[in-house]
Design a protein around this motif. Structure first.
Motif, short mmCIF file in Angstrom:
data_model
loop_
_atom_site.label_atom_id
_atom_site.label_comp_id
_atom_site.label_asym_id
_atom_site.label_seq_id
_atom_site.Cartn_x
_atom_site.Cartn_y
_atom_site.Cartn_z
N ARG A 95 51.72 44.93 44.79
CA ARG A 95 50.75 45.99 44.44
C ARG A 95 50.43 45.95 42.95
NH1 ARG A 95 53.99 49.10 48.04
NH2 ARG A 95 54.99 50.12 46.26
N LYS A 96 51.45 45.73 42.12
CA LYS A 96 51.24 45.66 40.67
C LYS A 96 50.36 44.45 40.33
CE LYS A 96 53.64 45.32 36.25
NZ LYS A 96 54.94 45.22 35.58
N GLN A 103 41.92 44.76 37.54
CA GLN A 103 41.54 45.17 36.18
C GLN A 103 40.94 44.00 35.41
OE1 GLN A 103 45.25 46.69 34.61
NE2 GLN A 103 44.98 48.72 35.56
N CYS A 104 41.55 42.82 35.54
CA CYS A 104 41.03 41.64 34.83
C CYS A 104 39.64 41.27 35.34
CB CYS A 104 41.99 40.47 35.00
SG CYS A 104 43.52 40.63 34.08
N GLY A 108 35.84 41.00 33.46
CA GLY A 108 35.25 39.67 33.33
C GLY A 108 36.24 38.59 32.92
N ILE A 109 37.51 38.87 33.04
CA ILE A 109 38.54 37.89 32.69
C ILE A 109 38.83 37.04 33.94
CG2 ILE A 109 40.94 37.59 31.96
CD1 ILE A 109 40.72 40.34 30.60
N HIS A 110 38.83 35.72 33.76
CA HIS A 110 39.11 34.82 34.89
C HIS A 110 40.56 34.95 35.34
CE1 HIS A 110 35.37 32.53 35.06
NE2 HIS A 110 35.34 32.66 33.73
N VAL A 111 40.75 34.98 36.64
CA VAL A 111 42.09 35.03 37.23
C VAL A 111 42.27 33.74 38.01
CG1 VAL A 111 43.62 36.23 38.82
CG2 VAL A 111 42.04 37.54 37.40
N VAL A 160 39.89 33.15 41.32
CA VAL A 160 39.76 34.27 42.26
C VAL A 160 38.39 34.94 42.12
CG1 VAL A 160 40.74 36.49 42.95
CG2 VAL A 160 42.25 34.64 42.26
N GLY A 161 37.93 35.13 40.88
CA GLY A 161 36.70 35.87 40.63
C GLY A 161 35.45 35.20 41.17
#
Length: 173
Positions: A95-96, A103-104, A108-111, A160-161
């Motif tokens: 979950r965390k 949030q990322c 707009g932060i790449h995951v 992921v994004g």
């Protein structure tokens, strides 16, 4: 045929064979201290037969297998069951992670999710998969590394994004 007919079992005639086995097994048995019902022998059937023969008990491998089975031993494999560490709330980690990923992505932060697989030998080796074909595919009868043309190391990077995968395959010779 009458009930109880036929030859008496070997161990009804010779219960001392079981006692001899117990004496031999006593020095060749190991187990789990935390679970006394889990025990194993460090002898093979031919080794047990040889040790019985040293005690003047000459029986076949068939009868040795019967003795071993009567004493509750049988061939088994280890089962992947235990975790290395028991975590109180393992789901909380996921979950965390999910919250941080969201949030990322919102900012707009790449995951990236990165994974690697086991090394595979390059060459004409048998694989566990199947293929539709006419005729029988043929491969080497052994998977010796000396016959390999190198090793590949597949690994993947998943963004992921944008739902995109990059899969380089490293090669080592």
């Amino acid at each position: 045929m009458n009930a109880g007919g036929g030859r008496r079992q070997l161990f009804q005639k010779h219960p001392e064979y079981l006692e001899e086995f117990d004496a031999i097994a006593k020095d060749h048995t190991a187990g789990l201290p935390q679970n006394l019902s889990v025990r194993w022998l460090n002898l093979t059937i031919p080794q047990i037969r040889g040790k019985l023969k040293d005690h003047n008990v000459d029986v076949s491998d068939y009868h040795v297998r019967q003795i071993v089975e009567l004493r509750g031993f049988k061939k088994r494999s280890f089962v992947k069951f235990k975790t290395f560490k028991d975590l109180k709330d393992r789901d909380a980690q996921y979950r965390k992670t999910e919250r941080i990923v969201s949030q990322c992505l919102d900012q707009g932060i790449h995951v990236l999710s990165i994974d690697t697989k086991k090394k595979e030998m390059i060459g004409n080796f048998r694989r566990s998969s199947q293929v539709l074909c006419q005729g029988t595919p043929r491969s080497f009868d052994h998977d010796f590394q000396s016959y390999s043309e190198g090793m590949i190391v597949p690994h993947g990077i998943y963004d992921v994004g944008v739902n995109t995968v990059y899969m380089p395959i490293g090669v080592c010779y």
